[in-house]
Design an enzyme around this catalytic site. Structure first.
Site, PDB file in Angstrom:
ATOM      1  N   ASN A 179       9.908 -19.390  94.437  1.00 50.40           N
ATOM      2  CA  ASN A 179       9.936 -17.758  94.087  1.00 50.40           C
ATOM      3  C   ASN A 179       9.312 -17.937  92.283  1.00 50.40           C
ATOM      4  O   ASN A 179       9.319 -17.356  91.900  1.00 50.40           O
ATOM      5  CB  ASN A 179      11.691 -17.382  93.860  1.00 50.40           C
ATOM      6  CG  ASN A 179      11.752 -16.882  94.590  1.00 50.40           C
ATOM      7  OD1 ASN A 179      13.084 -16.959  95.227  1.00 50.40           O
ATOM      8  ND2 ASN A 179      11.320 -16.241  95.704  1.00 50.40           N
ATOM      9  N   ASP A 211      18.662 -11.389  99.281  1.00 54.10           N
ATOM     10  CA  ASP A 211      17.556 -10.548  98.889  1.00 54.10           C
ATOM     11  C   ASP A 211      17.090  -9.457  99.131  1.00 54.10           C
ATOM     12  O   ASP A 211      17.833  -8.570  99.863  1.00 54.10           O
ATOM     13  CB  ASP A 211      16.719 -11.686 100.289  1.00 54.10           C
ATOM     14  CG  ASP A 211      15.078 -11.272 100.479  1.00 54.10           C
ATOM     15  OD1 ASP A 211      14.730 -10.898  99.378  1.00 54.10           O
ATOM     16  OD2 ASP A 211      15.122 -11.459 101.899  1.00 54.10           O
TER      17      ASP A 211
HETATM   18  C1  IPE Z   1      15.056 -15.898  99.017  1.00 53.52           C
HETATM   19  O1  IPE Z   1      14.258 -14.507  99.925  1.00 53.52           O
HETATM   20  C2  IPE Z   1      15.219 -16.704  98.303  1.00 53.52           C
HETATM   21  C3  IPE Z   1      16.165 -15.711  97.543  1.00 53.52           C
HETATM   22  C4  IPE Z   1      16.866 -15.043  97.678  1.00 53.52           C
HETATM   23  C5  IPE Z   1      16.539 -16.639  95.855  1.00 53.52           C
HETATM   24  P1  IPE Z   1      12.871 -14.164  98.975  1.00 53.52           P
HETATM   25  O2  IPE Z   1      12.683 -13.225  98.913  1.00 53.52           O
HETATM   26  O3  IPE Z   1      11.894 -15.747  98.091  1.00 53.52           O
HETATM   27  O4  IPE Z   1      12.188 -15.305 100.042  1.00 53.52           O
HETATM   28  P2  IPE Z   1      11.035 -15.325 101.546  1.00 53.52           P
HETATM   29  O5  IPE Z   1       9.964 -14.940 100.751  1.00 53.52           O
HETATM   30  O6  IPE Z   1      11.340 -13.352 101.961  1.00 53.52           O
HETATM   31  O7  IPE Z   1      11.033 -15.893 102.961  1.00 53.52           O
HETATM   32  C1  IPE Z   2      15.872 -11.399  96.349  1.00 52.64           C
HETATM   33  O1  IPE Z   2      14.757 -10.049  96.015  1.00 52.64           O
HETATM   34  C2  IPE Z   2      15.638 -11.937  94.667  1.00 52.64           C
HETATM   35  C3  IPE Z   2      14.982 -12.902  94.212  1.00 52.64           C
HETATM   36  C4  IPE Z   2      14.100 -13.331  95.239  1.00 52.64           C
HETATM   37  C5  IPE Z   2      14.354 -13.303  93.430  1.00 52.64           C
HETATM   38  P1  IPE Z   2      13.453 -10.552  96.552  1.00 52.64           P
HETATM   39  O2  IPE Z   2      12.703 -10.265  95.053  1.00 52.64           O
HETATM   40  O3  IPE Z   2      12.596 -11.046  97.133  1.00 52.64           O
HETATM   41  O4  IPE Z   2      13.097  -8.611  96.694  1.00 52.64           O
HETATM   42  P2  IPE Z   2      12.166  -7.976  98.072  1.00 52.64           P
HETATM   43  O5  IPE Z   2      12.217  -9.255  99.543  1.00 52.64           O
HETATM   44  O6  IPE Z   2      11.053  -8.633  97.324  1.00 52.64           O
HETATM   45  O7  IPE Z   2      12.512  -6.935  98.291  1.00 52.64           O
HETATM   46 MG    MG Z   3      12.757 -10.772  98.701  1.00 55.37          MG
END
Ligand code: IPE
Ligand code: IPE
Ligand code: MG
Length: 225
Positions: free
Chosen positions: A60, A12
């Protein structure tokens, strides 16, 4: 030093990493992809047998189409460019998640990658795409109901996408948040959790070494004294 046999990573923070650098979120995902490849190779080189990477959750998939298109291009690139390397390194690829939620060509590429690497014996790389733990659990419950009899824990676990894979010993989440975000809810019952404030593109192989070192200092009691 006690090495975790199975490390799972919630990757993340790609978006925030990019934002801080005034870059588009897609640049964060691109850097994240590079880190993901390097970290997993590093883990296997250390002797870790299973690495699970949370790359895309079911939730996502409700992100804006533009972001999803960027992520899907990266997955295409990943499967096109990295299968040969996995094969060469003896790593078996396994996808967990609902492939029907993905563009058909990515579903096909991922299946081809699994088939081509199926004989890999040095380690297993589990890539969670279109993955959600509640979705996985509900599918297993529904399968159990159709079976019409009560199941043991082992029988139930065999209905999950991780059938045959030992539970994660160490779960790392980068990106500062302290939550599981629908990841491996059954399998992580006794997993050691490690949270890093670093955004995923900034989480280095040395950071992984530190997480493993931290894990080695823990006492796993499983409810016993
Ligand atoms: C968790 O990250 C999912 C992945 C890293 C694939 P998210 O960015 O989706 O999680 P939340 O929304 O902060 O809980
Ligand atoms: C994790 O990074 C990757 C995916 C969930 C696909 P994020 O896209 O959630 O990055 P932040 O949390 O918005 O920084
Ligand atoms: Mg994230």
């Amino acid at each position: 030093m006690e090495l975790p046999r199975h490390i799972a990573i919630i990757m993340d923070g790609n978006g925030r990493w990019a934002k801080k650098r005034l870059l588009p979120r897609s640049a964060g995902h691109r850097e994240g992809m590079k880190r993901m490849i390097s970290l997993s190779e590093h883990a296997f080189d250390l002797g870790v047998k299973y690495v699970t990477l949370y790359a895309l959750s079911c939730e996502n998939l409700s992100r804006p189409q533009e972001e999803l298109d960027g992520l899907f291009s990266l997955f295409r690139k990943y499967f096109s460019e990295n299968i040969a390397r996995l094969l060469q390194k003896g790593i078996r690829l396994k996808i967990i998640g609902d492939r029907s939620l993905l563009p058909p060509d990515i579903a096909a590429l991922s299946r081809k990658g699994e088939e081509e690497t199926a004989a890999g014996e040095r380690g297993t790389l589990l890539l969670a795409i279109g993955y959600g733990a509640r979705q996985e659990l509900l599918a297993a419950v529904n399968a159990a109901v159709r079976g019409g009899r009560e199941l043991s824990q082992a029988e139930f676990a065999a209905l999950l996408s991780t059938d045959g894979i030992p539970d994660p010993d160490l779960l790392i989440r980068t990106g500062k948040e302290k939550r599981l975000s629908n990841f491996l809810l059954w399998q992580s019952a006794y997993t050691e959790l490690y949270f890093s404030d670093k955004m995923f593109p900034a989480f280095t192989n040395a950071d992984l070494d530190r997480a493993i070192e931290n894990y080695a200092g823990r006492e796993r009691r499983y409810g016993k004294i």
